[in-house]
Design a protein around this motif. Structure first.
Motif, short mmCIF file in Angstrom:
data_model
loop_
_atom_site.label_atom_id
_atom_site.label_comp_id
_atom_site.label_asym_id
_atom_site.label_seq_id
_atom_site.Cartn_x
_atom_site.Cartn_y
_atom_site.Cartn_z
N SER A 14 47.76 19.81 12.74
CA SER A 14 47.12 20.02 11.43
C SER A 14 45.75 19.36 11.41
CB SER A 14 47.99 19.43 10.33
OG SER A 14 47.22 19.31 9.15
N LYS A 18 44.65 23.92 5.89
CA LYS A 18 45.70 24.30 4.94
C LYS A 18 45.94 23.12 4.00
CE LYS A 18 48.52 27.44 7.83
NZ LYS A 18 49.64 27.41 8.79
N SER A 20 48.41 22.57 2.30
CA SER A 20 49.81 22.12 2.39
C SER A 20 50.00 21.04 3.45
CB SER A 20 50.68 23.32 2.78
OG SER A 20 50.27 23.80 4.06
N LYS A 22 50.26 21.73 6.52
CA LYS A 22 50.94 22.34 7.67
C LYS A 22 49.97 22.55 8.83
CE LYS A 22 54.69 24.64 5.25
NZ LYS A 22 55.18 25.90 4.69
N ASP A 24 47.50 24.02 11.47
CA ASP A 24 46.52 25.08 11.25
C ASP A 24 45.50 25.20 12.39
OD1 ASP A 24 45.23 22.71 10.74
OD2 ASP A 24 45.05 23.03 8.58
N THR A 146 51.75 33.30 5.72
CA THR A 146 52.89 33.59 4.84
C THR A 146 54.10 34.10 5.63
OG1 THR A 146 51.95 35.78 4.47
CG2 THR A 146 51.58 34.12 2.76
#
Lengths: 396, 396
Positions: A14, A18, A20, A22, A24, A146
């Protein structure tokens, strides 16, 4: 472990693109130069990483690494976005010790927003440090957006001499496409040693029957990319005969790989509950068959009908008729094994067929045209409340 | 009353094709032969009434009447369905005392199911008896299916000599198309007297900018038909000059008529809450502009975004890019009057624009390409939960 092509290392972490937290940012590094092919989006609004990868592959097909990020597509970002990508790839190539032209790029995520390049650049040393044969779980997480599940494929085939040819592939994709959200990215690594022209033909054949034969919502992303890399280890004597048994076997395996990953994407299509497998058979050309199969698989009315488990052959014949390639006097239509139309409507047990559709995650539709012997299978999915929800509530 | 072309009579009644008991059989009769043009579905699965009307218009453009039914499309019904339609039209032409070739047909409703011709035939005498100048309310009810409202247009223009040219038009359509359900049927009556070639050109021009420039779900019905009939009463001296002021005025009026009815259909699109008016401007050709505008209006991602009141220009530029007719360095995009992209992303007040979209029943999207001076406007609608509901719950 021994079932993977040995020269390819993976990493993912990460870097903060992102929100979130998460993963990336990901990378694939081959320990030696790998013969590489790729197909990219046909959309004229191609993202910066697509433009750069295209340019580099035009000059040089022997590639060492691919750097990928999710969370930002770096698309419709103009010359600034292009320069950002160049700068990132420069830093990456320096750290892995290869020339810039030996690095390709891929991105997925929101479009029209500048990438925060510093976030990526500051994490490249750690990423490079993490590159390992077995770090594929980190890599696959770093490319997902997604996606509801991981998409991967492994297969090993053997030559008569006992050489092991491995295929190791990872993909992301759903929604095909949601420009701010989902993109198709596919990374195929292998170790087959064959003539460049033969391999390219095999790769393109497999892409056309899989990634170019699926649709979730008929759009094409700014970032879609399919990469194929081989370190050409086996067999020791390069395959130069297109009819060599090993290359035929390899093509079958690669085809299974691509069909499987493409189907994973459709199955993961935003909000979808069913895969629609549409076979158009008995056409004069494969092109005609593809037009008819894709028109059926893409029809929103057909998609809605199957969401409602409705064996509505009227919508199927109408979508097919829009191609002007069929006539009602020549075609027959099956849903699963039930013939519902054969040159005229057929009486069938609608309740029982509807029940079968309702209980299935994959619906097989076949339209036969009686004018030739060419076939094409196209994969789509149903259109659901959740698709509308996912795509209307996003972004604002 | 005096604002209608005087020779056209209308009727409509229930013959029992619709289980609801609503009106489902209608007719238009002209007291004299009317010069008639029509455009029909391009779908190769054309319904029996479309085939018959096409054949008859090829032989003879001077028509006396059109017979319409709703509740059954008489499509994909083979030679039997064709013969049913011939028999019905024969009975109708006998009763109104004209030759068979002077009667056209139209149908809308479920496809693939034989028409109950006896129901129609037994009611034709009553229908013919009801044909009156003022029975248009019955007629319009008889052509509706899932339409949520009546679609009609009246306009009168005057010549310099004081002649009154009337346009009186009725339409049905929504869902564009739902082959088992909705079809576009348009009936335009007028009394203009002009050269046949000029009138045909005017009619086709207007159709191309209206009925051929709308989409609810990108499908084309088996039954779509647009009819234009004129009894050629005024002016007494036939217009033979394409630049005559009256024919120019008439073209403007007919254009307003067609755009209005086409927009009514989109506004009535199944489950839609907003019309999307997509203007593509600054293109090299009208054809290019149409491709771009229609690709945007048909994109399910764009449609979902506007249902969610999301000013998502990324989806707009991506849908446009799929045509390969624009590049990110040349286009600008406006949503209403707000510029959201101009060769690169623009900062705009997203919250306020989203609020404006949310409060609007019509969203204006403009994409300008800076490469020419040709424009095209295409009309679509948003994609909603209700669309999926209507189209997945129907039929079984």
């Amino acid at each position: 472990m021994s079932n993977f092509p040995e020269n390819f290392n993976f990493a993912g972490l990460s870097c903060g693109l992102k929100l979130s937290g998460k993963k990336d940012l990901g990378a694939i590094l081959c320990k030696k130069r790998a013969l590489t092919f790729a197909v990219f989006t046909q959309n004229s609004i191609a993202a910066a990483p697509v433009k750069i990868s295209k340019e580099r592959l035009k000059k040089n097909k022997y590639i060492r690494a691919i750097l990928v990020n999710s969370g930002n597509a770096n698309a419709a970002t103009g010359i600034d976005g292009y320069n950002d990508a160049i700068e990132i790839s420069k830093r990456f190539s320096e750290l892995i010790g290869v020339s810039e032209d030996e690095v390709l790029l891929a991105s997925t995520g929101i479009i029209g927003v500048r990438l925060d390049k510093e976030k990526i650049i500051s994490k490249i040393p750690e990423l490079v440090n993490n590159l390992k044969y077995n770090n594929h779980k980190d890599f696959i997480e770093s490319i997902m957006t997604t996606d509801r599940f991981e998409k991967e494929y492994f297969e090993t085939i053997s030559s008569e001499e006992g050489d092991e040819i491995h295929i190791r592939a990872y993909a992301k994709g759903c929604g095909m496409i949601c420009p701010n959200l989902a993109t198709m990215l596919v990374f195929i690594t292998t170790n087959i040693n064959a003539d460049e022209k033969i391999l390219e033909e095999v790769f393109i054949n497999c892409v056309n029957k899989s990634f170019n034969a699926i649709s979730v919502d008929s759009d094409t992303s700014t970032n879609d990319s399919v990469f194929f890399m081989t370190d050409m280890l086996y067999p020791k004597n390069k395959i130069i005969n297109r009819k060599d048994k090993l290359i035929i076997d390899f093509e079958s395996a690669l085809n299974r790989c691509c069909i499987k990953l493409a189907n994973d994407m459709v199955r993961d299509g935003e909000g979808s509950t069913k895969v629609l497998e549409v076979k158009a058979t008995g056409f004069a050309s494969e092109e005609d068959a593809k037009k008819v199969a894709s028109n059926i698989a893409k029809s929103t009315l057909v998609k809605c009908a199957f969401f409602g488990s409705d064996p509505n052959w009227g919508r199927i014949i109408c979508a097919a008729g829009n191609t002007n390639l069929i006539s009602e006097d020549s075609v027959s239509i099956k849903i699963f094994d039930t013939e519902v139309y054969n040159k005229k409507p057929i009486n069938f047990d609608k309740t029982s067929l509807s029940k079968k559709i309702s209980n299935s995650e994959r619906v097989i539709i076949e339209i036969h045209n009686n004018v030739g012997n060419k076939d094409f299978t196209f994969y789509g999915c149903d259109l659901t409340f959740d698709y509308v929800k996912l795509n209307s509530e996003y972004s604002t």
